[in-house]
Design a protein around this motif. Structure first.
Motif, short mmCIF file in Angstrom:
data_model
loop_
_atom_site.label_atom_id
_atom_site.label_comp_id
_atom_site.label_asym_id
_atom_site.label_seq_id
_atom_site.Cartn_x
_atom_site.Cartn_y
_atom_site.Cartn_z
N VAL A 181 -58.39 -5.92 -50.39
CA VAL A 181 -57.14 -6.46 -50.91
C VAL A 181 -56.00 -5.46 -50.71
N GLU A 182 -54.83 -5.96 -50.48
CA GLU A 182 -53.54 -5.29 -50.55
C GLU A 182 -53.54 -3.84 -50.02
N PRO A 183 -53.43 -3.66 -48.70
CA PRO A 183 -53.47 -2.30 -48.16
C PRO A 183 -52.24 -1.48 -48.51
N LEU A 184 -52.47 -0.22 -48.76
CA LEU A 184 -51.40 0.75 -49.01
C LEU A 184 -51.33 1.69 -47.81
N TYR A 185 -50.18 1.74 -47.15
CA TYR A 185 -50.00 2.61 -45.99
C TYR A 185 -49.63 4.00 -46.47
N VAL A 186 -50.39 4.99 -46.03
CA VAL A 186 -50.21 6.36 -46.52
C VAL A 186 -50.32 7.35 -45.36
N ARG A 187 -49.84 8.55 -45.62
CA ARG A 187 -49.93 9.63 -44.64
C ARG A 187 -50.62 10.82 -45.29
N ARG A 188 -51.63 11.33 -44.62
CA ARG A 188 -52.40 12.44 -45.18
C ARG A 188 -51.56 13.72 -45.14
N THR A 189 -51.51 14.41 -46.27
CA THR A 189 -50.74 15.64 -46.37
C THR A 189 -51.64 16.74 -46.91
N ASP A 190 -51.72 17.87 -46.19
CA ASP A 190 -52.59 18.99 -46.59
C ASP A 190 -54.03 18.52 -46.82
N GLY A 191 -54.46 17.59 -45.98
CA GLY A 191 -55.83 17.12 -46.05
C GLY A 191 -56.11 16.10 -47.14
N GLU A 192 -55.09 15.66 -47.88
CA GLU A 192 -55.29 14.75 -48.99
C GLU A 192 -54.52 13.45 -48.78
N LEU A 193 -55.12 12.34 -49.21
CA LEU A 193 -54.45 11.05 -49.19
C LEU A 193 -53.90 10.71 -50.57
N PRO A 194 -52.72 10.10 -50.62
CA PRO A 194 -52.20 9.65 -51.92
C PRO A 194 -53.17 8.66 -52.57
N GLU A 195 -53.15 8.60 -53.88
CA GLU A 195 -54.04 7.71 -54.61
C GLU A 195 -53.59 6.27 -54.46
N TYR A 196 -54.55 5.37 -54.33
CA TYR A 196 -54.26 3.94 -54.25
C TYR A 196 -53.81 3.46 -55.63
N ASP A 197 -52.62 2.83 -55.68
CA ASP A 197 -52.09 2.45 -56.99
C ASP A 197 -51.51 1.03 -57.01
N LEU A 198 -51.89 0.20 -56.02
CA LEU A 198 -51.35 -1.16 -55.98
C LEU A 198 -52.08 -2.10 -56.92
N ARG A 199 -53.34 -1.82 -57.18
CA ARG A 199 -54.15 -2.63 -58.10
C ARG A 199 -55.11 -1.71 -58.83
N ASP A 200 -55.65 -2.23 -59.92
CA ASP A 200 -56.67 -1.50 -60.65
C ASP A 200 -58.02 -1.87 -60.05
N VAL A 201 -58.52 -1.02 -59.14
CA VAL A 201 -59.79 -1.27 -58.47
C VAL A 201 -60.70 -0.06 -58.64
N GLY A 202 -61.99 -0.33 -58.59
CA GLY A 202 -62.95 0.75 -58.76
C GLY A 202 -63.19 1.55 -57.50
N GLU A 203 -63.02 0.92 -56.34
CA GLU A 203 -63.29 1.59 -55.07
C GLU A 203 -62.22 1.23 -54.05
N THR A 204 -62.15 2.02 -53.01
CA THR A 204 -61.19 1.78 -51.93
C THR A 204 -61.88 1.95 -50.58
N LEU A 205 -61.24 1.47 -49.55
CA LEU A 205 -61.71 1.63 -48.18
C LEU A 205 -60.55 2.15 -47.35
N VAL A 206 -60.78 3.26 -46.65
CA VAL A 206 -59.74 3.92 -45.86
C VAL A 206 -59.90 3.56 -44.39
N VAL A 207 -58.80 3.14 -43.77
CA VAL A 207 -58.77 2.84 -42.34
C VAL A 207 -57.76 3.76 -41.66
N ARG A 208 -58.23 4.53 -40.71
CA ARG A 208 -57.34 5.41 -39.94
C ARG A 208 -56.62 4.60 -38.87
N LEU A 209 -55.33 4.90 -38.67
CA LEU A 209 -54.48 4.13 -37.78
C LEU A 209 -53.87 5.01 -36.70
N THR A 210 -53.38 4.37 -35.66
CA THR A 210 -52.51 5.07 -34.72
C THR A 210 -51.13 5.23 -35.36
#
Length: 216
Positions: A181-210
């Motif tokens: 559900v509802e992807p959040l577009y993010v950019r990794r900074t210092d090896g870390e991804l911003p936290e997913y905050d669009l919905r209250d979910v227990g787990e997330t799935l990360v997809v790397r993009l061009t």
């Protein structure tokens, strides 16, 4: 093993659309099919090159029935998936594995029902799934002209691996109880991804993009 996961469009039943047509069914015939998420199909291939080739073979169907085509390449990450364009760039040597992680989108994983009574397991961020089964679709097919075949001709052969066969649907592909559900577009900074905050979910799935996908 490199994994491929196809997420169907919301307005279609992906496994039926792919397995009721002769060309796509034959392209998938040598694989054990699983369904790690709602309205999805996943297979394991021998390499990222084989994964990209399979997606190319299915391109006509991906355009019409698939919302996301994802590739999980262990030499890059055990948990973060690659988009199809990024997997293609990796296969072609246009990008190095260590340079694939800057641009991402993060999906929430939302529960859509009670867990299968025959399985207490749930998918994690890499889409691991149980139970697993092999699909043997029906002999009749409409070909590629869009006409539907008779679903009653589909048969299921359980891939039990020495264990008791698990319940499966008409095509022998076991279901799961989460959806993306509802992807959040993010950019990794210092090896870390911003936290997913669009919905209250227990787990997330990360997809790397061009970078192009991220910017569009």
């Amino acid at each position: 093993m490199t994994r491929v996961c196809l997420i169907g469009n919301p307005d279609c039943t992906l496994q039926y659309e792919l397995l009721s047509r002769e060309t796509s069914r034959e392209a998938l015939a040598t694989y054990d099919l699983t369904r790690p998420f709602e309205n999805s199909l996943a297979v394991r291939t021998v390499s990222v090159g084989a994964a990209v080739s399979l997606l190319n073979d299915l391109d006509w169907y991906l355009t019409r029935f698939v919302d996301e085509a994802l590739v999980l390449e262990p030499s890059v990450s055990d948990e973060e998936w690659l988009s199809r364009p990024l997997a293609r760039a990796l296969r072609n040597g246009a990008v190095d594995p260590e340079d694939t992680g800057e641009f991402c989108k993060v999906y929430g994983l939302e529960r859509v029902g009670e867990p299968n009574s025959s399985s207490d397991t749930e998918p994690n961020s890499s889409g691991d799934e149980r139970p697993r089964s092999s699909a043997d679709a029906g002999r009749e097919s409409s070909g590629d002209d869009g006409r539907e075949s008779n679903r009653d001709d589909a048969s299921a052969d359980a891939d039990s691996g020495g264990e008791e066969a698990k319940p499966a649907d008409a095509f022998g592909v076991a279901g799961q109880t989460h959806r993306l559900v509802e992807p959040l577009y993010v950019r990794r900074t210092d090896g870390e991804l911003p936290e997913y905050d669009l919905r209250d979910v227990g787990e997330t799935l990360v997809v790397r993009l061009t970078e192009t996908e991220y910017s569009s």
